[in-house]
Motif scaffolding. Structure first.
Motif, PDB file in Angstrom:
ATOM      1  N   MET A   1      32.009 101.627 -60.353  1.00 54.05           N
ATOM      2  CA  MET A   1      32.061 101.514 -61.802  1.00 54.05           C
ATOM      3  C   MET A   1      30.755 100.955 -62.337  1.00 54.05           C
ATOM      4  O   MET A   1      30.196 100.030 -61.799  1.00 54.05           O
ATOM      5  CB  MET A   1      33.193 100.601 -62.161  1.00 54.05           C
ATOM      6  CG  MET A   1      34.450 101.310 -61.788  1.00 54.05           C
ATOM      7  SD  MET A   1      35.843 100.829 -62.498  1.00 54.05           S
ATOM      8  CE  MET A   1      36.042  99.211 -62.593  1.00 54.05           C
ATOM      9  N   ALA A   2      30.286 101.555 -63.359  1.00 48.40           N
ATOM     10  CA  ALA A   2      28.994 101.128 -63.908  1.00 48.40           C
ATOM     11  C   ALA A   2      29.076  99.708 -64.464  1.00 48.40           C
ATOM     12  O   ALA A   2      28.146  98.926 -64.358  1.00 48.40           O
ATOM     13  CB  ALA A   2      28.576 102.100 -65.007  1.00 48.40           C
ATOM     14  N   ASN A   3      30.216  99.383 -65.005  1.00 51.67           N
ATOM     15  CA  ASN A   3      30.348  98.057 -65.612  1.00 51.67           C
ATOM     16  C   ASN A   3      30.088  96.959 -64.590  1.00 51.67           C
ATOM     17  O   ASN A   3      29.571  95.896 -64.900  1.00 51.67           O
ATOM     18  CB  ASN A   3      31.768  97.926 -66.177  1.00 51.67           C
ATOM     19  CG  ASN A   3      31.831  96.749 -67.137  1.00 51.67           C
ATOM     20  OD1 ASN A   3      30.905  95.966 -67.213  1.00 51.67           O
ATOM     21  ND2 ASN A   3      32.893  96.615 -67.847  1.00 51.67           N
ATOM     22  N   ASP A   4      30.419  97.221 -63.378  1.00 50.97           N
ATOM     23  CA  ASP A   4      30.232  96.223 -62.338  1.00 50.97           C
ATOM     24  C   ASP A   4      28.746  95.944 -62.124  1.00 50.97           C
ATOM     25  O   ASP A   4      28.341  94.814 -61.898  1.00 50.97           O
ATOM     26  CB  ASP A   4      30.881  96.731 -61.044  1.00 50.97           C
ATOM     27  CG  ASP A   4      31.319  95.551 -60.201  1.00 50.97           C
ATOM     28  OD1 ASP A   4      31.673  94.529 -60.795  1.00 50.97           O
ATOM     29  OD2 ASP A   4      31.286  95.671 -58.985  1.00 50.97           O
ATOM     30  N   ASN A   5      27.964  96.994 -62.209  1.00 55.88           N
ATOM     31  CA  ASN A   5      26.525  96.820 -62.022  1.00 55.88           C
ATOM     32  C   ASN A   5      25.961  95.933 -63.115  1.00 55.88           C
ATOM     33  O   ASN A   5      25.092  95.101 -62.867  1.00 55.88           O
ATOM     34  CB  ASN A   5      25.847  98.197 -62.067  1.00 55.88           C
ATOM     35  CG  ASN A   5      26.227  98.975 -60.802  1.00 55.88           C
ATOM     36  OD1 ASN A   5      26.726  98.392 -59.853  1.00 55.88           O
ATOM     37  ND2 ASN A   5      25.995 100.253 -60.807  1.00 55.88           N
ATOM     38  N   ILE A   6      26.472  96.120 -64.301  1.00 55.38           N
ATOM     39  CA  ILE A   6      25.999  95.304 -65.419  1.00 55.38           C
ATOM     40  C   ILE A   6      26.248  93.834 -65.123  1.00 55.38           C
ATOM     41  O   ILE A   6      25.390  92.985 -65.353  1.00 55.38           O
ATOM     42  CB  ILE A   6      26.736  95.703 -66.710  1.00 55.38           C
ATOM     43  CG1 ILE A   6      26.448  97.175 -67.014  1.00 55.38           C
ATOM     44  CG2 ILE A   6      26.279  94.847 -67.863  1.00 55.38           C
ATOM     45  CD1 ILE A   6      27.228  97.672 -68.199  1.00 55.38           C
ATOM     46  N   SER A   7      27.412  93.541 -64.596  1.00 52.39           N
ATOM     47  CA  SER A   7      27.744  92.149 -64.277  1.00 52.39           C
ATOM     48  C   SER A   7      26.753  91.579 -63.276  1.00 52.39           C
ATOM     49  O   SER A   7      26.311  90.442 -63.391  1.00 52.39           O
ATOM     50  CB  SER A   7      29.154  92.085 -63.690  1.00 52.39           C
ATOM     51  OG  SER A   7      30.055  92.689 -64.585  1.00 52.39           O
ATOM     52  N   LYS A   8      26.390  92.382 -62.297  1.00 52.56           N
ATOM     53  CA  LYS A   8      25.461  91.903 -61.277  1.00 52.56           C
ATOM     54  C   LYS A   8      24.088  91.670 -61.889  1.00 52.56           C
ATOM     55  O   LYS A   8      23.436  90.675 -61.618  1.00 52.56           O
ATOM     56  CB  LYS A   8      25.374  92.940 -60.160  1.00 52.56           C
ATOM     57  CG  LYS A   8      26.618  92.897 -59.310  1.00 52.56           C
ATOM     58  CD  LYS A   8      26.492  93.847 -58.126  1.00 52.56           C
ATOM     59  CE  LYS A   8      27.684  93.614 -57.188  1.00 52.56           C
ATOM     60  NZ  LYS A   8      27.691  94.620 -56.125  1.00 52.56           N
ATOM     61  N   ILE A   9      23.669  92.616 -62.693  1.00 50.50           N
ATOM     62  CA  ILE A   9      22.362  92.475 -63.332  1.00 50.50           C
ATOM     63  C   ILE A   9      22.354  91.238 -64.223  1.00 50.50           C
ATOM     64  O   ILE A   9      21.406  90.462 -64.221  1.00 50.50           O
ATOM     65  CB  ILE A   9      22.051  93.732 -64.150  1.00 50.50           C
ATOM     66  CG1 ILE A   9      21.887  94.922 -63.195  1.00 50.50           C
ATOM     67  CG2 ILE A   9      20.789  93.547 -64.966  1.00 50.50           C
ATOM     68  CD1 ILE A   9      21.827  96.244 -63.932  1.00 50.50           C
ATOM     69  N   GLU A  10      23.416  91.061 -64.953  1.00 48.71           N
ATOM     70  CA  GLU A  10      23.505  89.874 -65.817  1.00 48.71           C
ATOM     71  C   GLU A  10      23.389  88.609 -64.977  1.00 48.71           C
ATOM     72  O   GLU A  10      22.679  87.676 -65.335  1.00 48.71           O
ATOM     73  CB  GLU A  10      24.858  89.885 -66.538  1.00 48.71           C
ATOM     74  CG  GLU A  10      24.838  90.746 -67.767  1.00 48.71           C
ATOM     75  CD  GLU A  10      26.088  90.488 -68.590  1.00 48.71           C
ATOM     76  OE1 GLU A  10      26.730  91.446 -68.999  1.00 48.71           O
ATOM     77  OE2 GLU A  10      26.419  89.314 -68.790  1.00 48.71           O
ATOM     78  N   ALA A  11      24.098  88.592 -63.877  1.00 47.30           N
ATOM     79  CA  ALA A  11      24.089  87.403 -63.011  1.00 47.30           C
ATOM     80  C   ALA A  11      22.670  87.110 -62.536  1.00 47.30           C
ATOM     81  O   ALA A  11      22.243  85.958 -62.509  1.00 47.30           O
ATOM     82  CB  ALA A  11      25.012  87.659 -61.823  1.00 47.30           C
ATOM     83  N   VAL A  12      21.958  88.129 -62.165  1.00 50.20           N
ATOM     84  CA  VAL A  12      20.594  87.938 -61.662  1.00 50.20           C
ATOM     85  C   VAL A  12      19.684  87.444 -62.778  1.00 50.20           C
ATOM     86  O   VAL A  12      18.921  86.501 -62.590  1.00 50.20           O
ATOM     87  CB  VAL A  12      20.052  89.262 -61.095  1.00 50.20           C
ATOM     88  CG1 VAL A  12      18.595  89.110 -60.691  1.00 50.20           C
ATOM     89  CG2 VAL A  12      20.902  89.689 -59.905  1.00 50.20           C
ATOM     90  N   VAL A  13      19.764  88.077 -63.923  1.00 49.86           N
ATOM     91  CA  VAL A  13      18.896  87.678 -65.041  1.00 49.86           C
ATOM     92  C   VAL A  13      19.210  86.257 -65.463  1.00 49.86           C
ATOM     93  O   VAL A  13      18.321  85.498 -65.846  1.00 49.86           O
ATOM     94  CB  VAL A  13      19.108  88.634 -66.227  1.00 49.86           C
ATOM     95  CG1 VAL A  13      18.244  88.207 -67.400  1.00 49.86           C
ATOM     96  CG2 VAL A  13      18.745  90.053 -65.812  1.00 49.86           C
TER      97      VAL A  13
END
Length: 105
Positions: A1-13
């Motif tokens: 799911m694409a939404n999951d990637n967003i969460s990861k990116i957010e976490a990193v940023v």
DNA sequence: GTTATGACCCAAA
DNA sequence: GTTTGGGCCATAA
């Protein structure tokens, strides 16, 4: 799911400390998406206002500011970084040798 | 399902 | 350190 990637990116940023900057490729790799640096930018563009993600701390490989091109923040990013203590070079460029964030550990 | 675009990156010059 | 060309993945039409 694409939404999951967003969460990861957010976490990193969100892990980026003030006064430091990270590149898209770096974030993409840390987020578990090697080679998908473009998606990181696309995600940031889709980030809501209440995401609390310091997208202004994210720059491209050359430490250059990457905005959407439509006078969106047109220098807002530079101002924010300066406010956090980041020094810009002559032509709106950042010295990655000093300000590039090192997740290191 | 295919075509087109994108807040990019890497290797080479 | 900067610019040019080619490439990767995902989203939108």
């Amino acid at each position: 799911m694409a939404n999951d990637n967003i969460s990861k990116i957010e976490a990193v940023v969100r892990r980026i400390p003030a006064g430091k900057v990270a590149t898209y490729g770096q974030i993409a790799t840390l987020a578990g998406l090697p080679g998908n640096a473009r998606q990181v930018g696309a995600v940031l563009g889709n980030l809501p206002d209440d995401s609390g993600v310091p997208w202004h701390r994210v720059v491209n490989s050359l430490g250059r500011i990457s905005e959407r091109g439509s006078g969106t923040s047109e220098g807002l990013q530079r101002h924010e970084l300066l406010f956090e203590g980041v020094v810009f070079s002559d032509s709106e460029r950042i010295d990655l040798s000093v300000y590039q964030w090192k997740h290191k550990k």
